[in-house]
Motif scaffolding. Structure first.
Motif, PDB file in Angstrom:
ATOM      1  N   GLN A 164       0.827  -1.207   0.000  1.00  0.00           N
ATOM      2  CA  GLN A 164       0.000   0.000   0.000  1.00  0.00           C
ATOM      3  C   GLN A 164       0.863   1.259   0.000  1.00  0.00           C
ATOM      4  N   GLU A 223       0.801   4.313  -2.736  1.00  0.00           N
ATOM      5  CA  GLU A 223       0.627   5.714  -2.344  1.00  0.00           C
ATOM      6  C   GLU A 223       1.795   6.569  -2.822  1.00  0.00           C
ATOM      7  N   LEU A 229      -2.578   5.447  11.455  1.00  0.00           N
ATOM      8  CA  LEU A 229      -3.552   5.623  10.379  1.00  0.00           C
ATOM      9  C   LEU A 229      -4.978   5.404  10.880  1.00  0.00           C
ATOM     10  N   ASP A 254      -3.811  10.552   6.662  1.00  0.00           N
ATOM     11  CA  ASP A 254      -4.705   9.973   5.671  1.00  0.00           C
ATOM     12  C   ASP A 254      -4.082   8.865   4.838  1.00  0.00           C
ATOM     13  N   THR A 255      -2.771   8.669   4.926  1.00  0.00           N
ATOM     14  CA  THR A 255      -2.094   7.592   4.206  1.00  0.00           C
ATOM     15  C   THR A 255      -0.963   7.041   5.049  1.00  0.00           C
ATOM     16  N   TYR A 256      -0.577   5.787   4.752  1.00  0.00           N
ATOM     17  CA  TYR A 256       0.615   5.229   5.379  1.00  0.00           C
ATOM     18  C   TYR A 256       1.846   6.055   5.008  1.00  0.00           C
ATOM     19  N   ASN A 306       2.127   9.242   4.505  1.00  0.00           N
ATOM     20  CA  ASN A 306       2.200  10.435   5.342  1.00  0.00           C
ATOM     21  C   ASN A 306       2.826  10.108   6.695  1.00  0.00           C
TER      22      ASN A 306
END
Length: 263
Positions: free
Chosen positions: A8, A12, A85, A92-94, A96
């Motif tokens: 993931q 991203e 998360l 909002d994301t891994y 980030n």
């Protein structure tokens, strides 16, 4: 879990490179040029911690050794990044979390320092503690034992003493101290059990137990043990009611409103 998270993360990263080309070099060097979560993590954190004394290359080597010698470390990393998360609406994301959130970086630095401490490489562990405090504003003694699924929200000003313990799935906000009550030796710091949430600026002092699933209100000063699944607020803190099953996950801080509703 960590393999799914890594897949993931890469997706991203590719999306970010397409959306924001100015960050392409940073994203490639930090994530896309690596073959696993541990490699990306060690690159990012090592480059933040390095200084004129210890290079990023050396710190990366220490991480690589720790991933082998402390066999659950990478599993704990995966639980930590997922915890952020799941619980932080700003994350909002891994990607980030991995690139930007210093609370996550500070926890992983401590995991490395604790691994070194257990190997009796205590001066090197203390060096990492000092760099973590300087770079991330988080001061955790390397002897402190922590579980998995730990989240430091915002993280600035968190201080954790030598004999403190933090269980699994705990959430701690900025400005929290897990400290002692004087200059006594021995076991002198709090024991935070699993599922606990500690609000911003709370001070928990002494060798006391914060029971499983308890909540500590922001700004509270806790000097006595807190039973499991209760809520403590105030200076000094008093028990004002119950808590949910796992407040660390719900992050619900409407203590007074919820207590009144329960009555």
């Amino acid at each position: 879990m960590r393999h799914e998270i890594w897949q993931q993360l890469k997706q991203e990263a590719f999306e970010l490179v397409t959306k924001e080309p100015l960050l392409a070099s940073h994203v490639y060097s930090s994530v896309l040029n690596h073959d696993c979560l541990g490699s990306a993590l060690s690159f990012i954190v090592a480059n933040k911690l390095s200084d004129a004394v210890v290079s990023a290359f050396t710190i990366r080597e220490l991480f690589d050794q720790a991933f082998v010698n402390c066999d659950e470390m990478l599993t704990h990393v995966a639980h930590d990044i997922k915890a952020v998360l799941d619980r932080d609406p700003a994350a909002d994301t891994y990607l980030n979390v991995l690139l930007h959130l210093k609370g996550f970086h500070a926890i992983q630095t401590h995991r490395l320092a604790h691994c070194l401490w257990r190997q009796n490489r205590k001066e090197l562990a203390r060096f990492l503690q000092s760099r973590c405090s300087e770079v991330f504003g988080v001061d955790i003694h390397p002897a402190c034992r922590i579980g998995h699924g730990l989240m430091f929200d915002h993280a600035t000003g968190i201080v954790v003493g030598e004999t403190a313990e933090i269980g699994n799935n705990v959430s701690i906000l900025q400005g929290v101290t897990l400290g002692g009550t004087g200059n006594q030796q021995g076991d002198r710091h709090p024991k935070i059990r699993s599922g606990v949430m500690i609000g911003a600026g709370a001070k928990i002092l002494g060798n006391i137990e914060i029971g499983e699933g308890a909540r500590i209100g922001a700004g509270s000063v806790v000097l006595d043990a807190v039973p499991p699944h209760t809520t403590a607020v105030g200076v000094p803190a008093k028990i004002i009611g119950s808590s949910c099953e796992c407040p660390a996950e719900s992050m619900d801080q409407n203590f007074l409103q919820n207590t009144a509703a329960a009555k």
